[in-house]
Design an enzyme around this catalytic site. Structure first.
Site, PDB file in Angstrom:
ATOM      1  CD  GLU A  59      -2.810  -1.403   0.086  1.00  0.00           C
ATOM      2  OE1 GLU A  59      -3.046  -0.386  -0.733  1.00  0.00           O
ATOM      3  OE2 GLU A  59      -3.390  -2.420  -0.188  1.00  0.00           O
ATOM      4  CG  HIS A  62      -0.865   0.864  -4.677  1.00  0.00           C
ATOM      5  ND1 HIS A  62      -0.937   0.624  -5.972  1.00  0.00           N
ATOM      6  CD2 HIS A  62      -1.458  -0.435  -3.992  1.00  0.00           C
ATOM      7  CE1 HIS A  62      -1.114  -0.534  -6.264  1.00  0.00           C
ATOM      8  NE2 HIS A  62      -1.618  -0.968  -5.025  1.00  0.00           N
TER       9      HIS A  62
END
Length: 266
Positions: A59, A62
């Site tokens: 994450e 990202h």
């Protein structure tokens, strides 16, 4: 569109993440040394904590890519701190993937950072933001398998070796699953900017169900499960990990069953 500054504290690594990493390190030491009467328990804690670390890094990748692509709001949302508690759905992003690891040895993608795509310009940038997460899983798999493809297993205890093999399997399953061009998965996010607007509009309603459909096929359709894991094990063999090592790691991970013999025989 108003600019959102990224403050120094927005990039400070969270104590929550550091605590999870510390748990992984201690459990890895326990698996290496054979500390305790239940070696599978150490493997379970090590793999679970390391898997959560990889989800956080996924994450983060990202968010970090989105930051450089033009979305500064990821900092204020806490995504650059690696704290899993800042995700949109911590339950779906952390707890559910761990449950699927225990049930079927599948690295379920997380998927919980909210990126303001309207701030990002250019199709290539959008594709890179989507690809950054699963590419992190690829890198994690390469690191986990380094002792195997470097032929540096001498002196590595069987339980720890099997734990690394199973952790690598989770990373490979997560990467392959994420890269599927299915709405709702990162693979679709990679190709979506290049699709005609009409196709994107038709696919949009299916985004919330794409992950569930893909996982359901893998768990309950034998043919899909067989093909998927054939590809996974082919990748692992290319990285020097045979199926017996990852299977042993999965058996040890499920310590509440009968993985003890596997730890002894390696």
């Amino acid at each position: 569109m108003a600019s959102v500054p990224v403050r120094p504290g927005d990039r400070r690594v969270s104590p929550v993440f550091l605590g999870i990493a510390a748990v992984a390190a201690v459990a890895g030491w326990a698996a290496w040394t054979g500390f305790g009467d239940v070696p599978g328990l150490a493997v379970f804690v090590f793999v679970t904590a390391a898997w959560i670390v990889s989800l956080c890094l996924h994450e983060y990748a990202h968010a970090r890519t989105a930051l450089h692509a033009g979305d500064p709001t990821v900092g204020a949302k806490g995504y650059l701190t690696l704290n899993p508690l800042t995700y949109t759905h911590p339950l779906l992003s952390i707890v559910l993937p761990v449950v699927f690891v225990a049930l079927g040895g599948i690295g379920l993608p997380g998927g919980a950072v909210s990126i303001e795509r309207g701030r990002i310009r250019g199709r290539l940038r959008h594709s890179l933001v989507s690809a950054a997460g699963p590419l992190t899983n690829v890198l994690f798999a390469v690191v986990c398998t380094a002792p195997f493809w470097l032929d540096a297993l001498d002196g590595v205890p069987p339980a720890f070796r099997s734990a690394l093999a199973f952790l690598a399997l989770l990373q490979v399953t997560a990467a392959i699953l994420n890269f599927l061009p299915v709405p709702g998965l990162d693979g679709y996010g990679v190709v979506e900017p290049w699709l005609p607007p009409g196709v994107r509009r038709q696919a949009e309603p299916f985004a919330r169900y794409g992950l569930l459909l893909a996982v359901a096929l893998l768990l309950w359709v034998p043919v899909a499960n067989g093909v998927f894991f054939d590809v996974v094990h082919a990748v692992l063999r290319g990285l020097g990990v045979d199926e017996s090592a990852s299977s042993c790691g999965f058996a040890l991970y499920r310590f509440w069953e009968d993985g003890g013999l596997c730890a002894v025989t390696g």
